[in-house]
Design a protein around this motif. Structure first.
Motif, PDB file in Angstrom:
ATOM      1  N   VAL A   3      14.948  29.743  25.785  1.00 20.69           N
ATOM      2  CA  VAL A   3      14.315  28.766  24.458  1.00 20.69           C
ATOM      3  C   VAL A   3      15.560  27.545  24.012  1.00 20.69           C
ATOM      4  O   VAL A   3      16.743  27.333  24.570  1.00 20.69           O
ATOM      5  N   ASP A   4      14.863  26.490  24.336  1.00 22.34           N
ATOM      6  CA  ASP A   4      16.086  25.332  23.243  1.00 22.34           C
ATOM      7  C   ASP A   4      16.373  25.367  22.224  1.00 22.34           C
ATOM      8  O   ASP A   4      18.133  24.350  22.186  1.00 22.34           O
ATOM      9  N   VAL A   5      15.709  25.357  21.690  1.00 26.35           N
ATOM     10  CA  VAL A   5      16.329  25.397  20.168  1.00 26.35           C
ATOM     11  C   VAL A   5      15.560  25.953  18.842  1.00 26.35           C
ATOM     12  O   VAL A   5      14.230  27.133  19.621  1.00 26.35           O
ATOM     13  N   VAL A   6      16.429  26.402  18.013  1.00 29.39           N
ATOM     14  CA  VAL A   6      16.466  28.177  17.130  1.00 29.39           C
ATOM     15  C   VAL A   6      15.809  27.461  15.330  1.00 29.39           C
ATOM     16  O   VAL A   6      16.929  26.465  15.111  1.00 29.39           O
ATOM     17  N   ILE A   7      14.905  27.936  14.965  1.00 30.42           N
ATOM     18  CA  ILE A   7      14.401  27.884  14.129  1.00 30.42           C
ATOM     19  C   ILE A   7      14.694  29.012  13.310  1.00 30.42           C
ATOM     20  O   ILE A   7      14.392  29.394  13.059  1.00 30.42           O
ATOM     21  N   LEU A   8      15.405  29.015  11.905  1.00 26.54           N
ATOM     22  CA  LEU A   8      15.270  29.600  10.609  1.00 26.54           C
ATOM     23  C   LEU A   8      15.333  29.140   9.459  1.00 26.54           C
ATOM     24  O   LEU A   8      15.725  28.232   9.664  1.00 26.54           O
ATOM     25  N   PRO A   9      13.792  29.255   9.557  1.00 24.25           N
ATOM     26  CA  PRO A   9      12.648  29.011   8.316  1.00 24.25           C
ATOM     27  C   PRO A   9      13.381  29.471   7.151  1.00 24.25           C
ATOM     28  O   PRO A   9      13.632  29.913   6.743  1.00 24.25           O
ATOM     29  N   GLY A  10      12.026  28.856   6.139  1.00 16.70           N
ATOM     30  CA  GLY A  10      12.545  29.049   4.340  1.00 16.70           C
ATOM     31  C   GLY A  10      12.061  30.258   4.100  1.00 16.70           C
ATOM     32  O   GLY A  10      11.419  30.994   5.239  1.00 16.70           O
ATOM     33  N   GLY A  11      12.290  30.428   2.706  1.00 15.09           N
ATOM     34  CA  GLY A  11      11.296  31.719   2.347  1.00 15.09           C
ATOM     35  C   GLY A  11      12.370  32.750   1.996  1.00 15.09           C
ATOM     36  O   GLY A  11      13.307  31.929   1.549  1.00 15.09           O
ATOM     37  N   PHE A  12      12.231  34.493   1.833  1.00 17.91           N
ATOM     38  CA  PHE A  12      13.327  35.041   1.158  1.00 17.91           C
ATOM     39  C   PHE A  12      13.839  36.069   1.725  1.00 17.91           C
ATOM     40  O   PHE A  12      13.539  37.613   1.407  1.00 17.91           O
ATOM     41  N   SER A  13      14.700  35.152   2.546  1.00 17.96           N
ATOM     42  CA  SER A  13      15.122  36.912   3.960  1.00 17.96           C
ATOM     43  C   SER A  13      15.681  38.832   2.989  1.00 17.96           C
ATOM     44  O   SER A  13      16.222  38.043   2.120  1.00 17.96           O
ATOM     45  N   TYR A  14      14.704  39.015   3.501  1.00 17.96           N
ATOM     46  CA  TYR A  14      15.041  40.237   2.510  1.00 17.96           C
ATOM     47  C   TYR A  14      15.136  40.399   0.840  1.00 17.96           C
ATOM     48  O   TYR A  14      16.115  40.905   0.160  1.00 17.96           O
ATOM     49  N   GLY A  15      14.318  39.246   1.166  1.00 14.96           N
ATOM     50  CA  GLY A  15      13.934  39.717  -0.976  1.00 14.96           C
ATOM     51  C   GLY A  15      15.443  38.641  -1.817  1.00 14.96           C
ATOM     52  O   GLY A  15      15.424  38.497  -2.782  1.00 14.96           O
ATOM     53  N   ASP A  16      15.987  38.210  -1.203  1.00 13.96           N
ATOM     54  CA  ASP A  16      16.983  37.495  -1.823  1.00 13.96           C
ATOM     55  C   ASP A  16      18.672  38.479  -2.726  1.00 13.96           C
ATOM     56  O   ASP A  16      19.394  38.240  -3.624  1.00 13.96           O
ATOM     57  N   TYR A  17      18.179  39.660  -1.639  1.00 14.87           N
ATOM     58  CA  TYR A  17      18.760  40.648  -2.589  1.00 14.87           C
ATOM     59  C   TYR A  17      20.294  39.815  -1.974  1.00 14.87           C
ATOM     60  O   TYR A  17      21.139  39.560  -1.226  1.00 14.87           O
ATOM     61  N   LEU A  18      21.387  41.304  -3.148  1.00 10.09           N
ATOM     62  CA  LEU A  18      23.138  40.258  -2.985  1.00 10.09           C
ATOM     63  C   LEU A  18      22.587  38.990  -3.168  1.00 10.09           C
ATOM     64  O   LEU A  18      23.446  38.061  -4.343  1.00 10.09           O
ATOM     65  N   ARG A  19      22.687  37.610  -1.950  1.00  2.16           N
ATOM     66  CA  ARG A  19      22.259  36.067  -2.198  1.00  2.16           C
ATOM     67  C   ARG A  19      21.785  36.508  -1.481  1.00  2.16           C
ATOM     68  O   ARG A  19      22.078  36.881  -0.465  1.00  2.16           O
ATOM     69  N   PRO A  20      21.122  34.640  -1.277  1.00  2.98           N
ATOM     70  CA  PRO A  20      20.152  34.141  -0.191  1.00  2.98           C
ATOM     71  C   PRO A  20      21.229  34.500   1.171  1.00  2.98           C
ATOM     72  O   PRO A  20      21.830  33.896   0.937  1.00  2.98           O
ATOM     73  N   GLY A  21      20.403  34.925   1.701  1.00  7.09           N
ATOM     74  CA  GLY A  21      21.050  35.431   3.655  1.00  7.09           C
ATOM     75  C   GLY A  21      21.692  35.915   3.502  1.00  7.09           C
ATOM     76  O   GLY A  21      22.686  36.088   4.442  1.00  7.09           O
ATOM     77  N   ALA A  22      22.598  36.928   2.923  1.00  9.31           N
ATOM     78  CA  ALA A  22      23.406  37.869   2.918  1.00  9.31           C
ATOM     79  C   ALA A  22      23.131  38.889   3.936  1.00  9.31           C
ATOM     80  O   ALA A  22      24.069  39.265   4.450  1.00  9.31           O
TER      81      ALA A  22
END
Length: 241
Positions: free
Chosen positions: A46-65
């Motif tokens: 790929v040329d570009v990777v996009i990390l989209p919005g949402g609630f990865s892992y339900g935002d447990y601990l803290r968002p993105g953690a």
């Protein structure tokens, strides 16, 4: 500039803007795009990777953690460090910060409430891949939807971001005035989006994929995607000569 840019959209458990992003890139901008499951060991060709919005892992601990530890993130880091283009939107921005690909932290909104509305942001640096078709000082109307968008860095890091031109977007009013009243989450310096020192990794809290076609009532987000597509197409054309 006829060749298509290859996009990969990361899908974490809890992502909810992955299909929005895929649709916009595929149907609105007619680019090549694929989903990349978080358990993959490689982002592939790929040329570009996009990390989209949402609630990865339900935002447990803290968002993105938790998302930062997904298997695919090792390759996202490798990809970025080799100059690959990476864009994190909302939760994707949070993941990039947690992964150390961008400085700072994203804290709870100053209001301690989830905020979902249109805001205005001012383009602070149009000399980036992601803003090349914008004007410096141009005001874009973009939607936000987050509970943890309060961007924070210490004073020393903030000065570095400003001096290096790494602050790409700042919250403002519709006339481009950067004022406290236009700041929806308490972000330091009204920051809505930043870029890394090398200029290939962007993180932003607003959602350009939600305002990139007329049917949605606003197309300002298209300028960000079109800037990236245009910049990469120019580079590809130059290298092919």
């Amino acid at each position: 500039m006829s060749s298509k840019i290859k996009f990969g959209v990361i899908v974490f458990p809890g992502s909810n803007c992955d299909h929005d992003t895929y649709y916009v890139l595929k149907k609105v901008f007619a680019q090549d795009v694929k989903f990349i499951w978080h358990k993959e060991s490689s982002v592939g060709d790929v040329d570009v990777v996009i990390l989209p919005g949402g609630f990865s892992y339900g935002d447990y601990l803290r968002p993105g953690a938790i998302a930062r530890f997904s298997p695919v993130m090792n390759d996202v880091k490798r990809f970025a460090k080799r100059g690959g283009k990476v864009m994190g939107i909302c939760n994707g921005f949070q993941v990039l910060v947690e992964a150390g690909l961008l400085p700072g932290a994203l804290l709870r909104n100053a209001s301690l409430r989830f905020v979902c509305k249109f805001v205005y942001v001012r383009v602070e640096n149009n000399n980036t891949l992601f803003t090349s078709l914008c004007e410096n000082g141009e005001v874009l109307k973009l939607p936000i939807a987050h509970g943890d968008g309060n961007y924070y860095v210490d004073d020393e890091t903030l000065k570095k971001l400003i001096d290096n031109g790494q602050v790409v977007f700042r919250y403002c009013d519709k006339n481009g005035n950067v004022i406290d009243e236009a700041n929806p989450n308490g972000s330091v310096y009204n920051i809505a989006g930043i870029i890394n020192e090398e200029g290939n990794v962007l993180g932003m809290m607003p959602h350009p994929e939600r305002c990139s076609e007329p049917v949605l009532g606003c197309t300002d987000g298209a300028k960000i995607f079109n800037s990236l597509i245009y910049s990469l197409s120019l580079a590809e054309e130059f290298l092919s000569k």
